[in-house]
Design a protein around this motif. Structure first.
Motif, PDB file in Angstrom:
ATOM      1  N   LEU A 128      -4.047  -0.342   4.881  1.00  0.00           N
ATOM      2  CA  LEU A 128      -4.418  -1.359   5.866  1.00  0.00           C
ATOM      3  C   LEU A 128      -4.605  -0.797   7.269  1.00  0.00           C
ATOM      4  O   LEU A 128      -5.319  -1.377   8.085  1.00  0.00           O
ATOM      5  N   ASN A 129      -3.952   0.324   7.557  1.00  0.00           N
ATOM      6  CA  ASN A 129      -3.988   0.875   8.919  1.00  0.00           C
ATOM      7  C   ASN A 129      -4.307   2.364   8.877  1.00  0.00           C
ATOM      8  O   ASN A 129      -4.276   2.992   7.826  1.00  0.00           O
ATOM      9  N   GLU A 130      -4.600   2.900  10.052  1.00  0.00           N
ATOM     10  CA  GLU A 130      -4.865   4.328  10.171  1.00  0.00           C
ATOM     11  C   GLU A 130      -3.649   5.019  10.793  1.00  0.00           C
ATOM     12  O   GLU A 130      -3.112   4.548  11.803  1.00  0.00           O
ATOM     13  N   TYR A 131      -3.225   6.122  10.182  1.00  0.00           N
ATOM     14  CA  TYR A 131      -2.052   6.848  10.657  1.00  0.00           C
ATOM     15  C   TYR A 131      -2.404   8.324  10.851  1.00  0.00           C
ATOM     16  O   TYR A 131      -3.074   8.919   9.998  1.00  0.00           O
ATOM     17  N   PRO A 132      -1.932   8.926  11.942  1.00  0.00           N
ATOM     18  CA  PRO A 132      -2.247  10.340  12.193  1.00  0.00           C
ATOM     19  C   PRO A 132      -1.471  11.300  11.311  1.00  0.00           C
ATOM     20  O   PRO A 132      -1.852  12.449  11.135  1.00  0.00           O
ATOM     21  N   SER A 133      -0.337  10.822  10.747  1.00  0.00           N
ATOM     22  CA  SER A 133       0.502  11.715   9.946  1.00  0.00           C
ATOM     23  C   SER A 133       1.337  10.902   8.969  1.00  0.00           C
ATOM     24  O   SER A 133       1.474   9.677   9.100  1.00  0.00           O
ATOM     25  N   GLU A 135       4.520  11.122   8.750  1.00  0.00           N
ATOM     26  CA  GLU A 135       5.708  10.662   9.488  1.00  0.00           C
ATOM     27  C   GLU A 135       5.432   9.351  10.201  1.00  0.00           C
ATOM     28  O   GLU A 135       6.273   8.432  10.213  1.00  0.00           O
ATOM     29  N   ALA A 136       4.255   9.234  10.807  1.00  0.00           N
ATOM     30  CA  ALA A 136       3.895   7.998  11.508  1.00  0.00           C
ATOM     31  C   ALA A 136       3.798   6.840  10.524  1.00  0.00           C
ATOM     32  O   ALA A 136       4.204   5.710  10.834  1.00  0.00           O
ATOM     33  N   TYR A 137       3.283   7.115   9.344  1.00  0.00           N
ATOM     34  CA  TYR A 137       3.192   6.066   8.320  1.00  0.00           C
ATOM     35  C   TYR A 137       4.581   5.608   7.882  1.00  0.00           C
ATOM     36  O   TYR A 137       4.865   4.401   7.811  1.00  0.00           O
ATOM     37  N   LEU A 138       5.466   6.543   7.584  1.00  0.00           N
ATOM     38  CA  LEU A 138       6.809   6.189   7.126  1.00  0.00           C
ATOM     39  C   LEU A 138       7.582   5.427   8.197  1.00  0.00           C
ATOM     40  O   LEU A 138       8.357   4.504   7.892  1.00  0.00           O
ATOM     41  N   GLU A 139       7.360   5.767   9.462  1.00  0.00           N
ATOM     42  CA  GLU A 139       8.001   5.036  10.554  1.00  0.00           C
ATOM     43  C   GLU A 139       7.489   3.599  10.600  1.00  0.00           C
ATOM     44  O   GLU A 139       8.260   2.655  10.835  1.00  0.00           O
ATOM     45  N   SER A 140       6.210   3.412  10.357  1.00  0.00           N
ATOM     46  CA  SER A 140       5.635   2.068  10.321  1.00  0.00           C
ATOM     47  C   SER A 140       6.222   1.254   9.172  1.00  0.00           C
ATOM     48  O   SER A 140       6.515   0.058   9.329  1.00  0.00           O
ATOM     49  N   PRO A 182       0.415   9.621   0.766  1.00  0.00           N
ATOM     50  CA  PRO A 182      -0.806   8.817   0.834  1.00  0.00           C
ATOM     51  C   PRO A 182      -1.693   9.115   2.038  1.00  0.00           C
ATOM     52  O   PRO A 182      -2.919   9.065   1.927  1.00  0.00           O
ATOM     53  N   VAL A 183      -1.103   9.420   3.176  1.00  0.00           N
ATOM     54  CA  VAL A 183      -1.914   9.726   4.360  1.00  0.00           C
ATOM     55  C   VAL A 183      -2.709  11.010   4.129  1.00  0.00           C
ATOM     56  O   VAL A 183      -3.895  11.097   4.458  1.00  0.00           O
ATOM     57  N   GLN A 184      -2.061  11.998   3.536  1.00  0.00           N
ATOM     58  CA  GLN A 184      -2.752  13.252   3.220  1.00  0.00           C
ATOM     59  C   GLN A 184      -3.878  12.991   2.216  1.00  0.00           C
ATOM     60  O   GLN A 184      -4.970  13.566   2.320  1.00  0.00           O
ATOM     61  N   GLN A 187      -6.841  11.582   4.041  1.00  0.00           N
ATOM     62  CA  GLN A 187      -7.498  12.638   4.815  1.00  0.00           C
ATOM     63  C   GLN A 187      -8.336  13.531   3.906  1.00  0.00           C
ATOM     64  O   GLN A 187      -9.452  13.927   4.255  1.00  0.00           O
ATOM     65  N   GLU A 188      -7.815  13.826   2.735  1.00  0.00           N
ATOM     66  CA  GLU A 188      -8.515  14.715   1.808  1.00  0.00           C
ATOM     67  C   GLU A 188      -9.797  14.092   1.276  1.00  0.00           C
ATOM     68  O   GLU A 188     -10.843  14.755   1.238  1.00  0.00           O
ATOM     69  N   ILE A 189      -9.733  12.828   0.858  1.00  0.00           N
ATOM     70  CA  ILE A 189     -10.943  12.225   0.276  1.00  0.00           C
ATOM     71  C   ILE A 189     -12.011  12.009   1.352  1.00  0.00           C
ATOM     72  O   ILE A 189     -13.213  12.097   1.064  1.00  0.00           O
ATOM     73  N   ARG A 190     -11.600  11.749   2.576  1.00  0.00           N
ATOM     74  CA  ARG A 190     -12.579  11.591   3.650  1.00  0.00           C
ATOM     75  C   ARG A 190     -13.216  12.931   3.999  1.00  0.00           C
ATOM     76  O   ARG A 190     -14.417  12.995   4.301  1.00  0.00           O
TER      77      ARG A 190
END
Length: 263
Positions: A128-133, A135-140, A182-184, A187-190
């Motif tokens: 649903l959202n964009e995360y730079p890392s 860690e940022a995702y897990l904090e969210s 999941p964030v990685q 990034q990989e598929i993009r």
């Protein structure tokens, strides 16, 4: 853009798509299982379904895509991307998120439906959202859970129990499991897609290299993506593009373009 501007013989391409097998199976299961998890709005947390005859939609929903899941908030929905006919089987189509209210309106979120449901069911916020890392995702995720725990109207314990029942079911029935990092993954598929793009577009999707063998088509199809991204209302240009799509045998795309930009 007239036919001469394409510098090519326009080939007619008509593809008959069918509802993906996995989507059919999950929709059928949801109808049966919903009574087991009544606190959840739907077992998957989405409103699922494809209508191949439906041409209307949000202005930014790519005309070469088929929406199949709505979140129920802010017009956010997920769609299967055909890349203007490059993808023949929707079971293997890449999945995009369409967020009409955001500046990043269209983003690739999964290689295929199987990956999409694995991500959505186990890591919904990552989609649903964009995360730079990571860690940022897990904090969210932690902040979201804290808000739910402190809510007076939301029964977090019941929600968690019923959500776990869903996760147990989908792992057993559909072999859906969490995707590590999941964030990685996103990034990989993009990045992988970026290597296939020959013509950039404002919606981040671009036009893929294997799609076209005729000079000029890339620019033409890229301009359609840009018309949608900017919500163009120029009737002359939109109708001209729709006519060219019809000549190429892309009836669904042509009708969708007219319905989404000229309603």
């Amino acid at each position: 853009m007239g036919e001469n501007n394409l510098n090519c013989e326009v080939s007619v391409m008509i593809i008959e798509y069918r509802i993906p097998t996995l989507l059919q199976q999950i929709m059928r299961w949801e109808r049966e299982f919903s009574r087991e998890v009544e606190y959840l709005e739907t077992p998957t947390g989405l409103f699922l379904g494809i209508d191949f005859n439906e041409k209307e939609g949000y202005f930014c929903t790519p005309v070469d895509s088929f929406p199949f899941a709505r979140t129920g908030g802010d017009g956010i929905h997920y769609a299967l991307l055909t890349d203007f006919g490059l993808v023949k089987d929707l079971d293997e189509a890449p999945v995009i998120r369409v967020s009409p209210m955001d500046s990043d309106r269209v983003r690739l979120v999964a290689r295929n439906l199987h990956d999409f449901f694995s991500l959505h069911l186990f890591d919904e916020l990552a989609l649903l959202n964009e995360y730079p890392s990571e860690e940022a995702y897990l904090e969210s995720v932690r902040k979201e859970e804290a808000r739910d725990l402190n809510s007076e109207w939301f029964d977090h314990d019941r929600w968690k129990r019923e959500k776990q029942k869903v996760l147990n079911e989908v792992q057993e029935r559909f072999n859906l499991t969490p995707i590590p990092n999941p964030v990685q993954y996103l990034q990989e598929i993009r990045f992988e897609r970026s290597l296939q793009i020959t013509t950039l577009t404002e919606d981040s999707l671009g036009i893929l290299a294997p799609l076209l063998g005729a000079q000029g088509k890339e620019t033409f199809l890229a301009s359609i993506r840009n018309l949608q991204h900017t919500s163009s209302s120029n009737r002359v240009i939109i109708e001209r593009h729709a006519n060219e799509l019809l000549k190429m045998g892309m009836t669904h795309e042509a009708e969708s373009l007219l319905a989404r930009l000229l309603r």
